[in-house]
Design a protein around this motif. Structure first.
Motif, PDB file in Angstrom:
ATOM      1  N   TYR A 369       5.459-120.663  17.873  1.00  0.00           N
ATOM      2  CA  TYR A 369       6.231-121.885  18.105  1.00  0.00           C
ATOM      3  C   TYR A 369       7.538-121.803  17.553  1.00  0.00           C
ATOM      4  O   TYR A 369       8.469-122.431  17.775  1.00  0.00           O
ATOM      5  CB  TYR A 369       5.210-122.907  17.674  1.00  0.00           C
ATOM      6  N   LEU A 370       7.772-120.607  16.432  1.00  0.00           N
ATOM      7  CA  LEU A 370       9.002-120.673  15.454  1.00  0.00           C
ATOM      8  C   LEU A 370       9.600-119.162  16.303  1.00  0.00           C
ATOM      9  O   LEU A 370       9.238-118.459  16.415  1.00  0.00           O
ATOM     10  CB  LEU A 370       8.547-120.346  14.292  1.00  0.00           C
ATOM     11  N   GLY A 371      11.095-119.509  16.584  1.00  0.00           N
ATOM     12  CA  GLY A 371      11.711-118.466  16.985  1.00  0.00           C
ATOM     13  C   GLY A 371      12.270-117.324  15.948  1.00  0.00           C
ATOM     14  O   GLY A 371      12.295-117.907  14.796  1.00  0.00           O
ATOM     15  N   TYR A 372      12.267-116.096  16.264  1.00  0.00           N
ATOM     16  CA  TYR A 372      12.782-115.262  15.495  1.00  0.00           C
ATOM     17  C   TYR A 372      13.964-114.288  16.036  1.00  0.00           C
ATOM     18  O   TYR A 372      13.848-114.271  17.484  1.00  0.00           O
ATOM     19  CB  TYR A 372      11.606-114.417  14.565  1.00  0.00           C
ATOM     20  N   CYS A 373      14.637-113.704  15.250  1.00  0.00           N
ATOM     21  CA  CYS A 373      15.816-112.845  15.643  1.00  0.00           C
ATOM     22  C   CYS A 373      15.974-111.664  14.867  1.00  0.00           C
ATOM     23  O   CYS A 373      16.142-111.830  13.717  1.00  0.00           O
ATOM     24  CB  CYS A 373      17.112-113.590  16.088  1.00  0.00           C
ATOM     25  N   ARG A 374      16.145-110.515  15.428  1.00  0.00           N
ATOM     26  CA  ARG A 374      16.318-109.302  14.453  1.00  0.00           C
ATOM     27  C   ARG A 374      17.402-108.551  15.064  1.00  0.00           C
ATOM     28  O   ARG A 374      17.260-108.406  16.396  1.00  0.00           O
ATOM     29  CB  ARG A 374      15.149-108.424  13.986  1.00  0.00           C
ATOM     30  N   GLU A 375      18.272-107.509  14.174  1.00  0.00           N
ATOM     31  CA  GLU A 375      19.365-106.722  14.813  1.00  0.00           C
ATOM     32  C   GLU A 375      18.758-105.218  14.505  1.00  0.00           C
ATOM     33  O   GLU A 375      18.200-105.069  13.611  1.00  0.00           O
ATOM     34  CB  GLU A 375      20.575-106.913  14.211  1.00  0.00           C
ATOM     35  N   GLU A 376      18.717-104.566  15.760  1.00  0.00           N
ATOM     36  CA  GLU A 376      18.214-102.881  15.693  1.00  0.00           C
ATOM     37  C   GLU A 376      19.424-102.270  15.884  1.00  0.00           C
ATOM     38  O   GLU A 376      20.281-102.396  17.061  1.00  0.00           O
ATOM     39  CB  GLU A 376      17.113-102.804  16.670  1.00  0.00           C
ATOM     40  N   ALA A 377      19.847-101.413  15.005  1.00  0.00           N
ATOM     41  CA  ALA A 377      20.995-100.363  15.253  1.00  0.00           C
ATOM     42  C   ALA A 377      20.262 -99.155  16.092  1.00  0.00           C
ATOM     43  O   ALA A 377      19.309 -99.016  16.426  1.00  0.00           O
ATOM     44  CB  ALA A 377      21.652 -99.755  13.992  1.00  0.00           C
ATOM     45  N   GLY A 378      21.273 -98.484  16.675  1.00  0.00           N
ATOM     46  CA  GLY A 378      20.795 -96.895  17.271  1.00  0.00           C
ATOM     47  C   GLY A 378      21.022 -97.500  18.747  1.00  0.00           C
ATOM     48  O   GLY A 378      21.226 -98.385  19.164  1.00  0.00           O
ATOM     49  N   VAL A 379      20.696 -96.268  19.626  1.00  0.00           N
ATOM     50  CA  VAL A 379      20.608 -96.147  20.892  1.00  0.00           C
ATOM     51  C   VAL A 379      19.175 -96.463  21.414  1.00  0.00           C
ATOM     52  O   VAL A 379      18.103 -95.545  21.005  1.00  0.00           O
ATOM     53  CB  VAL A 379      21.063 -94.789  21.508  1.00  0.00           C
ATOM     54  N   PRO A 380      18.700 -97.518  22.321  1.00  0.00           N
ATOM     55  CA  PRO A 380      17.664 -97.759  22.838  1.00  0.00           C
ATOM     56  C   PRO A 380      17.187 -96.876  23.887  1.00  0.00           C
ATOM     57  O   PRO A 380      15.965 -97.459  24.518  1.00  0.00           O
ATOM     58  CB  PRO A 380      17.707 -99.113  23.033  1.00  0.00           C
ATOM     59  N   PHE A 381      17.775 -95.835  24.041  1.00  0.00           N
ATOM     60  CA  PHE A 381      17.351 -94.876  25.339  1.00  0.00           C
ATOM     61  C   PHE A 381      17.757 -93.467  24.983  1.00  0.00           C
ATOM     62  O   PHE A 381      18.694 -93.287  24.171  1.00  0.00           O
ATOM     63  CB  PHE A 381      17.912 -95.405  26.649  1.00  0.00           C
ATOM     64  N   ALA A 382      17.461 -92.738  25.713  1.00  0.00           N
ATOM     65  CA  ALA A 382      17.835 -91.302  25.594  1.00  0.00           C
ATOM     66  C   ALA A 382      18.722 -90.872  26.799  1.00  0.00           C
ATOM     67  O   ALA A 382      18.370 -91.315  27.885  1.00  0.00           O
ATOM     68  CB  ALA A 382      16.490 -90.131  25.447  1.00  0.00           C
ATOM     69  N   ALA A 383      19.741 -90.324  26.322  1.00  0.00           N
ATOM     70  CA  ALA A 383      20.762 -89.841  27.432  1.00  0.00           C
ATOM     71  C   ALA A 383      20.868 -88.577  27.653  1.00  0.00           C
ATOM     72  O   ALA A 383      20.753 -87.699  26.856  1.00  0.00           O
ATOM     73  CB  ALA A 383      22.214 -90.408  26.881  1.00  0.00           C
ATOM     74  N   ALA A 384      20.758 -88.252  28.892  1.00  0.00           N
ATOM     75  CA  ALA A 384      20.819 -86.756  29.507  1.00  0.00           C
ATOM     76  C   ALA A 384      22.423 -86.450  30.125  1.00  0.00           C
ATOM     77  O   ALA A 384      22.776 -86.973  30.980  1.00  0.00           O
ATOM     78  CB  ALA A 384      19.830 -86.633  30.789  1.00  0.00           C
ATOM     79  N   ILE A 385      23.047 -85.802  29.402  1.00  0.00           N
ATOM     80  CA  ILE A 385      24.540 -85.378  29.515  1.00  0.00           C
ATOM     81  C   ILE A 385      24.411 -84.501  30.435  1.00  0.00           C
ATOM     82  O   ILE A 385      24.072 -83.402  30.229  1.00  0.00           O
ATOM     83  CB  ILE A 385      25.224 -85.162  28.225  1.00  0.00           C
ATOM     84  N   PRO A 386      24.990 -84.465  31.615  1.00  0.00           N
ATOM     85  CA  PRO A 386      25.051 -83.461  32.704  1.00  0.00           C
ATOM     86  C   PRO A 386      26.028 -82.409  32.235  1.00  0.00           C
ATOM     87  O   PRO A 386      26.983 -82.387  31.611  1.00  0.00           O
ATOM     88  CB  PRO A 386      25.705 -84.135  33.971  1.00  0.00           C
ATOM     89  N   LYS A 387      25.471 -81.031  32.509  1.00  0.00           N
ATOM     90  CA  LYS A 387      26.418 -79.883  32.289  1.00  0.00           C
ATOM     91  C   LYS A 387      27.548 -79.815  33.166  1.00  0.00           C
ATOM     92  O   LYS A 387      27.446 -79.790  34.587  1.00  0.00           O
ATOM     93  CB  LYS A 387      25.641 -78.510  32.128  1.00  0.00           C
ATOM     94  N   PRO A 388      28.782 -79.258  32.722  1.00  0.00           N
ATOM     95  CA  PRO A 388      29.515 -78.916  33.979  1.00  0.00           C
ATOM     96  C   PRO A 388      29.543 -77.958  34.793  1.00  0.00           C
ATOM     97  O   PRO A 388      29.335 -76.848  34.282  1.00  0.00           O
ATOM     98  CB  PRO A 388      30.987 -78.861  33.047  1.00  0.00           C
TER      99      PRO A 388
END
Length: 421
Positions: A369-388
């Motif tokens: 019944y009580l609200g909470y909030c927190r801040e999380e740094a960083g990237v929440p996913f893994a990124a696949a960078i395509p090779k040229p």
């Protein structure tokens, strides 16, 4: 000769008739005919042994009740000294002045608090603002205890109440015949239905914005049912003011808060004082600018280099050099909600994780019944960078060596040397 003992209603009405004695007899009968059925219904509710003191506890003294009838009917106040000429029938137990004042001012204090908390919740559409009502609960409970133990007549006879009622009667007498006042008085029965609808609608709106507000909805529905039942009966039982007044104050405060929130939203949607800032095609909940990708709002932007490493402190601009400035949000720890902390074009931003928790700190459970909030740094996913991809204009193999036009001489295999003897 009848020896039947007069009923409580007959005794009460006799004192009301005496208090109205200066009016024409025909008008007195009309007034008493209007109130007699209601008093008879109340006597039936109290039982055959109903006493005049019980009627006084609900309605106040017959003299004060007669004064209200005069005001509602547009009659002049009673002549000076008329009330003193009537017989005085006080309750058997003299109520405490402290108890009467606590019951009265407890009601006033709680009504004002309800209006303020409802205003705050409606402006921000945040049900957490209503947690302040818990501070009013003990005061309201004590006010009800004093009221039902001592009776409402002591409250109605307080000097401040008498002066207030006299002022209201004088105001009504001066505005008798005012069409606007008459029209508003004709809408009084519908007010209780309006209150009930507003309470339920407010609860549903909060539930749409915050799912955990469903815990508040049953209380608002109960308050709506109570005010529809108690509102029309306030004239016959003054104790019901302790239901009608707080609920009305809550609805009025919420209405002003909702009106303010609507004005604020319209203002932010139609007025942008900084014409050089980046104007996105959408606005967020608070009317501030928002980025969009297709049909979806973009809350954050993540950038990576060619090797897939996330970049920090990236500043975004459009093709004309204007900063893509949008609202930056942060966690408000006191309420567990997100709030605006500024505006900039720096990305990425911390991810805000919100939810509910119980009193033991267990998060996102069914009894939270009580609200909470927190801040999380960083990237929440893994990124696949395509090779040229390799360029199509590059040669596929090394060029062949140039050859002469003359044919090459064939090379004959060498015979093995004969063995020596």
């Amino acid at each position: 000769m009848s020896t039947e003992k007069p009923t409580a209603v007959r005794v009460y009405l006799a004192r009301v008739r005496t208090a109205l004695a200066d009016l024409p007899a025909g008008e007195i009968e009309e007034i008493l005919e209007d109130v007699r059925p209601h008093l008879a219904e109340m006597e039936t509710e109290l039982g055959a042994d109903a006493r005049v003191e019980q009627l006084i506890e609900r309605l106040g003294s017959p003299e004060s009740y007669a004064a209200e009838l005069r005001a509602s009917g547009g009659y002049p106040p009673a002549p000076a000294g008329a009330e003193g000429a009537t017989a005085v029938l006080a309750p058997a137990k003299a109520p405490s002045l402290f108890a009467a004042r606590f019951a009265l001012w407890g009601l006033v204090f709680c009504a004002a608090g309800l209006a303020l908390f409802a205003f705050a919740a409606a402006v921000s559409l945040d049900p957490d603002r209503l947690l302040g009502l818990l501070l009013l609960a003990p005061v309201f409970a004590l006010s009800l205890i004093f009221l039902f133990n001592r009776g409402v007549s002591a409250v109605l006879e307080l000097p401040e109440v008498v002066r207030t009622r006299e002022s209201v009667r004088s105001w009504r007498a001066n505005r008798e015949g005012d069409k606007a006042v008459g029209y508003l008085r004709s809408l009084k029965p519908a007010w209780w239905v309006v209150c009930a609808v507003a309470l339920v609608g407010f609860g549903l709106l909060l539930m749409v914005r915050h799912s955990y507000a469903v815990l508040l909805l049953p209380f608002l529905i109960a308050a709506a049912a109570a005010v529809v039942w108690a509102g029309p009966k306030v004239g016959g039982d003054r104790r019901l003011l302790w239901i009608a007044v707080p609920v009305s104050a809550f609805v009025i405060g919420g209405a002003f808060g909702g009106f303010g929130a609507a004005i604020d939203l319209i203002t932010h949607r139609t007025y942008y004082p900084d014409t050089t800032s980046y104007s996105s095609p959408s606005t967020d909940t608070y009317g501030n600018q928002q980025l969009r990708y297709g049909n979806e709002d973009v809350d954050n932007v993540y950038a990576f280099d060619a090797s897939g490493k996330p970049l920090t402190d990236v500043y975004l601009y459009d093709d004309q050099g204007r900063p893509l400035t949008v609202t930056r949000y942060g966690c408000e720890q006191d309420t567990g909600t997100r709030s605006k902390i500024g505006e900039d074009n720096r990305f990425p931003r911390p991810q805000l994780v919100q939810g509910v928790q119980d009193g033991n700190g267990n998060r996102d459970g069914y009894n939270g019944y009580l609200g909470y909030c927190r801040e999380e740094a960083g990237v929440p996913f893994a990124a696949a960078i395509p090779k040229p991809a390799p360029s199509s204009s590059a040669p596929s193999s090394a060029p062949a060596k140039p050859t002469s036009s003359a044919p090459a001489k064939p090379t004959l295999p060498t015979s093995p040397a004969p063995p020596s003897r």
